[in-house]
Design a protein around this motif. Structure first.
Motif, PDB file in Angstrom:
ATOM      1  N   ARG A 210       0.842  -1.199   0.000  1.00  0.00           N
ATOM      2  CA  ARG A 210       0.000   0.000   0.000  1.00  0.00           C
ATOM      3  C   ARG A 210       0.875   1.246   0.000  1.00  0.00           C
ATOM      4  N   TRP A 212       0.219   5.398  -1.858  1.00  0.00           N
ATOM      5  CA  TRP A 212       0.076   6.112  -3.125  1.00  0.00           C
ATOM      6  C   TRP A 212       1.422   6.635  -3.616  1.00  0.00           C
ATOM      7  N   TYR A 215       2.665   3.986  -6.026  1.00  0.00           N
ATOM      8  CA  TYR A 215       1.889   3.701  -7.226  1.00  0.00           C
ATOM      9  C   TYR A 215       1.787   4.895  -8.167  1.00  0.00           C
ATOM     10  N   LEU A 244      -6.479  -3.936 -11.031  1.00  0.00           N
ATOM     11  CA  LEU A 244      -6.945  -3.747  -9.664  1.00  0.00           C
ATOM     12  C   LEU A 244      -7.943  -4.831  -9.279  1.00  0.00           C
ATOM     13  N   HIS A 259     -12.514   1.138  -4.170  1.00  0.00           N
ATOM     14  CA  HIS A 259     -11.987   2.215  -3.338  1.00  0.00           C
ATOM     15  C   HIS A 259     -11.175   3.207  -4.179  1.00  0.00           C
ATOM     16  N   ILE A 260     -10.302   2.683  -5.047  1.00  0.00           N
ATOM     17  CA  ILE A 260      -9.497   3.558  -5.901  1.00  0.00           C
ATOM     18  C   ILE A 260     -10.398   4.331  -6.869  1.00  0.00           C
TER      19      ILE A 260
END
Length: 468
Positions: A210, A212, A215, A244, A259-260
């Motif tokens: 996890r 951001w 990513y 995803l 969620h994204i």
């Protein structure tokens, strides 16, 4: 006014941007603003000056115009969200069941093949270029769902599911068309590096990593490599969206993909897509330009492809599939609903504009005319679909009212008690009481009228014709 919003205000704005209606309205506003900006003489050539202003690191091959950044960069965010939607449909939606998915999938394929055929026939008959055959094949999800949300307040939910599945499949094949037919030269080193980046992206997701801050930079690197490879950079957005996970695990209220998507959709609907529309829809429109839309073979092919080809392809493909296979239309839908959705799918704004730019990249004049044709065809399709959906919506609203009516006030809608003798006895009592009340009112009115006539002296009328 331009300060940082409070948390409740930010939440309200983000939730509004997640609705299809608001996203469609922003898209429309941006397109209208672009048309005004490009056509008002007071603004001169400022629209083209801004759209063609270059920015970015040339050493990385990213010295692009603002219009190019919008089409290749910002639109990748839109396709990222579309990729997540497609993944969700494949693993948990209508596309998971082959029988349920057959009709909208075949409808989407026919809704792309027939417009391309209509364009090809029209362009060939007029001696025009066949390069724009793919322009009328795409459906704009944001606009189509926004129109459906605004107009269809009483339409069945199955209609929206049919349109969403159709549009998602449509977008998938539009992306494949861009990747296959509008890629001139490949840089295999950059392409291999982009694929390697996607593999790293996939491994991080599977390991449950996890953050951001990992990513987002990785996604930007993948996008830049994909752009430099020669393949349209929006493919990177779709690929990452499809990776995803869209299934929930124990203890999760929503999957990682959902969620994204929840986080990114406001950025897509409120910023990326409107800016793309702003830098793509600025077409010089005049009486001559509008006349040329219906006289030149390429532009006429786009309009007919969107308005006629989409409707005939989707409706015909759906009917033939239901007629000759085991696939069947949802019990909540009628063929009139399918025809209305087929006409609605003729709104081909975002992706059609993008394909138009790619198809006629070396001819700026024809590119502008193709954009005008896309706008005109989408407008005609939207008006036609609005009329049809209004008619269907009125019918379903009457059906809803009939289903909710409870004249005997027992808390159960009357439609569920039509075979119950006790219901009819209750209704008979109600009607008898109403009849008795109406008889009483009628007798009182008649008695009052006789008393009024009796109080008027005889001969009061002209020439002794009777009471005044």
């Amino acid at each position: 006014m331009l300060g940082r919003l409070s948390l409740p205000e930010r939440t309200f704005v983000a939730d509004a941007l997640r609705t299809e209606t608001v996203g469609g309205v922003l898209l429309l506003v941006a397109a209208v603003a672009a048309l005004i900006w490009a056509n008002v003489p007071a603004f001169g050539d400022s629209y083209q000056s801004v759209a063609q202003y270059h920015i970015g690191p040339s050493a990385l091959g990213l010295d692009l115009s603002l219009a190019h950044w919008a089409a290749d960069g910002l639109l990748a965010i839109f396709f990222f969200v579309a990729g997540i939607e497609l993944k969700r449909e494949l693993v948990a939606g209508d596309l998971r069941d082959p029988k349920a998915a057959a009709l909208p999938v075949v409808a989407a394929l026919c809704g792309m093949a027939v417009p391309a055929l209509v364009y090809a026939l029209t362009a060939s008959a007029g001696g025009g270029s066949l390069a724009g055959w793919a322009v009328p094949t795409a459906t704009d999800i944001a606009f189509a769902l926004a129109v459906l949300a605004v107009i269809g307040t009483s339409l069945p939910s199955a209609l929206r599911a049919f349109l969403l599945t159709l549009a998602v499949v449509d977008d998938l094949f539009a992306i494949l068309i861009i990747a296959i037919f509008f890629t001139d030269q490949l840089n295999f080193a950059a392409l291999g590096s982009a694929v390697l980046g996607l593999v790293v992206f996939w491994v991080l997701l599977r390991k449950g990593v996890r953050g951001w801050y990992l990513y987002v930079p990785l996604a930007l690197v993948i996008w830049a490599l994909m752009y430099n490879s020669g393949i349209h950079a929006t493919i990177a957005g779709v690929a990452m969206g499809l990776m995803l996970r869209c299934t929930t695990r124990d203890g999760e209220k929503q999957s990682l993909g959902e969620h994204i998507e929840h986080l990114v959709r406001p950025l897509s609907a409120g910023f990326a897509v409107p800016l793309f529309a702003l830098f793509s829809a600025g077409v010089a429109v005049s009486g001559g330009a509008l006349r040329d839309v219906f006289t030149q073979p390429e532009t006429l092919g786009v309009v007919l492809g969107l308005v006629v080809g989409k409707t005939v392809g989707i409706f015909g493909g759906t009917w033939l599939t239901a007629r000759f296979t085991r696939a069947s239309l949802s019990d909540d839908l009628a063929w009139g609903d399918v025809f209305a959705v087929a006409s609605l799918a003729g709104i081909g704004f975002t992706v059609s504009l993008l394909i138009g730019e790619l198809a006629f990249d070396g001819d700026p004049a024809l590119t502008g005319e193709i954009k005008a044709a896309v706008l005109m065809g989408s407008l005609i399709a939207a008006v036609l679909a609005t009329v049809l959906l209004k008619i269907r919506n009125a019918k379903y609203r009457r059906m809803v009212e009939d289903e909710d009516r409870d004249d005997d006030l027992d808390g159960i809608p009357d439609i569920y008690e039509e075979h119950d003798p006790a219901y009819h006895l209750r209704m008979a009592e109600i009607y008898e009481r109403k009849a008795a009340e109406h008889r009483r009112i009628a007798e009182e009115r008649a008695l009052a009228a006789r008393d009024a006539v009796a109080e008027v002296p005889g001969g009061a009328g002209d020439e002794n014709r009777g009471p005044a």
